[in-house]
Design a protein around this motif. Structure first.
Motif, PDB file in Angstrom:
ATOM      1  N   ALA A   5       0.834  -1.207   0.000  1.00 34.92           N
ATOM      2  CA  ALA A   5       0.000   0.000   0.000  1.00 34.92           C
ATOM      3  C   ALA A   5       0.866   1.253   0.000  1.00 34.92           C
ATOM      4  O   ALA A   5       0.566   2.225  -0.700  1.00 34.92           O
ATOM      5  N   VAL A   6       1.941   1.246   0.763  1.00 37.22           N
ATOM      6  CA  VAL A   6       2.859   2.398   0.781  1.00 37.22           C
ATOM      7  C   VAL A   6       3.455   2.599  -0.609  1.00 37.22           C
ATOM      8  O   VAL A   6       3.450   3.703  -1.154  1.00 37.22           O
ATOM      9  N   GLY A   7       3.974   1.539  -1.188  1.00 37.69           N
ATOM     10  CA  GLY A   7       4.583   1.638  -2.519  1.00 37.69           C
ATOM     11  C   GLY A   7       3.592   2.031  -3.589  1.00 37.69           C
ATOM     12  O   GLY A   7       3.857   2.910  -4.414  1.00 37.69           O
ATOM     13  N   ALA A   8       2.428   1.410  -3.568  1.00 38.81           N
ATOM     14  CA  ALA A   8       1.410   1.708  -4.571  1.00 38.81           C
ATOM     15  C   ALA A   8       0.946   3.146  -4.474  1.00 38.81           C
ATOM     16  O   ALA A   8       0.789   3.832  -5.491  1.00 38.81           O
ATOM     17  N   CYS A   9       0.736   3.619  -3.262  1.00 39.92           N
ATOM     18  CA  CYS A   9       0.277   5.002  -3.078  1.00 39.92           C
ATOM     19  C   CYS A   9       1.288   5.988  -3.660  1.00 39.92           C
ATOM     20  O   CYS A   9       0.913   6.949  -4.329  1.00 39.92           O
ATOM     21  N   ASN A  10       2.559   5.743  -3.418  1.00 37.11           N
ATOM     22  CA  ASN A  10       3.593   6.628  -3.957  1.00 37.11           C
ATOM     23  C   ASN A  10       3.675   6.547  -5.479  1.00 37.11           C
ATOM     24  O   ASN A  10       3.645   7.566  -6.159  1.00 37.11           O
ATOM     25  N   ILE A  11       3.740   5.348  -6.012  1.00 42.62           N
ATOM     26  CA  ILE A  11       3.983   5.191  -7.448  1.00 42.62           C
ATOM     27  C   ILE A  11       2.781   5.619  -8.290  1.00 42.62           C
ATOM     28  O   ILE A  11       2.952   6.218  -9.353  1.00 42.62           O
ATOM     29  N   VAL A  12       1.555   5.343  -7.828  1.00 40.75           N
ATOM     30  CA  VAL A  12       0.395   5.739  -8.641  1.00 40.75           C
ATOM     31  C   VAL A  12       0.148   7.244  -8.568  1.00 40.75           C
ATOM     32  O   VAL A  12      -0.651   7.762  -9.350  1.00 40.75           O
ATOM     33  N   ALA A  27       9.265   1.782 -10.981  1.00 44.66           N
ATOM     34  CA  ALA A  27       8.930   0.735 -10.013  1.00 44.66           C
ATOM     35  C   ALA A  27       9.433   1.193  -8.651  1.00 44.66           C
ATOM     36  O   ALA A  27      10.258   2.115  -8.558  1.00 44.66           O
ATOM     37  N   VAL A  28       8.938   0.564  -7.610  1.00 42.19           N
ATOM     38  CA  VAL A  28       9.442   0.810  -6.264  1.00 42.19           C
ATOM     39  C   VAL A  28       9.602  -0.515  -5.544  1.00 42.19           C
ATOM     40  O   VAL A  28       8.875  -1.471  -5.811  1.00 42.19           O
ATOM     41  N   SER A  29      10.565  -0.565  -4.656  1.00 34.25           N
ATOM     42  CA  SER A  29      10.722  -1.679  -3.726  1.00 34.25           C
ATOM     43  C   SER A  29      10.524  -1.095  -2.341  1.00 34.25           C
ATOM     44  O   SER A  29      11.041  -0.011  -2.042  1.00 34.25           O
ATOM     45  N   ILE A  30       9.792  -1.798  -1.507  1.00 33.04           N
ATOM     46  CA  ILE A  30       9.487  -1.294  -0.172  1.00 33.04           C
ATOM     47  C   ILE A  30       9.974  -2.320   0.840  1.00 33.04           C
ATOM     48  O   ILE A  30       9.659  -3.509   0.738  1.00 33.04           O
ATOM     49  N   SER A  31      10.755  -1.845   1.797  1.00 32.53           N
ATOM     50  CA  SER A  31      11.257  -2.727   2.847  1.00 32.53           C
ATOM     51  C   SER A  31      10.952  -2.103   4.195  1.00 32.53           C
ATOM     52  O   SER A  31      10.601  -0.925   4.284  1.00 32.53           O
ATOM     53  N   ALA A  32      11.086  -2.899   5.224  1.00 38.39           N
ATOM     54  CA  ALA A  32      10.818  -2.402   6.571  1.00 38.39           C
ATOM     55  C   ALA A  32      11.747  -3.068   7.565  1.00 38.39           C
ATOM     56  O   ALA A  32      12.196  -4.198   7.358  1.00 38.39           O
ATOM     57  N   THR A  33      12.029  -2.328   8.628  1.00 37.17           N
ATOM     58  CA  THR A  33      12.745  -2.890   9.767  1.00 37.17           C
ATOM     59  C   THR A  33      11.777  -2.895  10.937  1.00 37.17           C
ATOM     60  O   THR A  33      10.866  -2.070  11.011  1.00 37.17           O
TER      61      THR A  33
END
Length: 131
Positions: A43-50, A67-73
């Protein structure tokens, strides 16, 4: 905003919306499904890219690849600490890396509802059935 419905089915958990879209949800060990945290990252990636794509297009820049890749710690076993959005973009000659970064930052800070909600700490309420 229209609600999303999540329910347990004979095949696992399914999220659906009023437009008929469905996503199967499972644990990180289940094959072929997204976990709830992976859906949050998506959702974070999609919101940014769209949001970035039409803003660059409105300025006359068609991105050959976006494209975006989203990671988390994790801060704790059940709490994310940092979510990182990494852009993979091929810029046309008409768009400088600095201008693209300006657009992406503006989207991140002002336009992406998902990112802004996470950063602001949006309250999540439970509406439980009455006994």
């Amino acid at each position: 905003m229209a609600p999303v419905h999540v329910e347990r089915t004979p095949d696992g958990f399914v999220a659906s919306n009023e437009r008929g879209a469905r996503i199967t949800i499972g644990s990180v060990t289940d094959e072929g499904v997204f976990s709830p945290v992976e859906l949050l990252l998506a959702a974070v990636g999609a919101c940014n890219i769209v949001t970035v794509e039409p803003l660059t297009a409105q300025r006359g820049h068609r991105l050959p690849h976006l494209a975006v890749s989203i990671s988390a710690t994790k801060a704790e076993p059940t709490l994310l600490e940092t979510v990182t959005v990494t852009y993979e973009v091929e810029l046309p000659e008409s768009l400088t890396p600095e201008k693209f970064a300006e657009i992406a930052e503006r989207v991140h800070q002002r336009h992406c509802t998902v990112t802004r909600s996470l950063e602001k700490g949006t309250e999540v309420k439970l509406n439980l059935p009455s006994p």
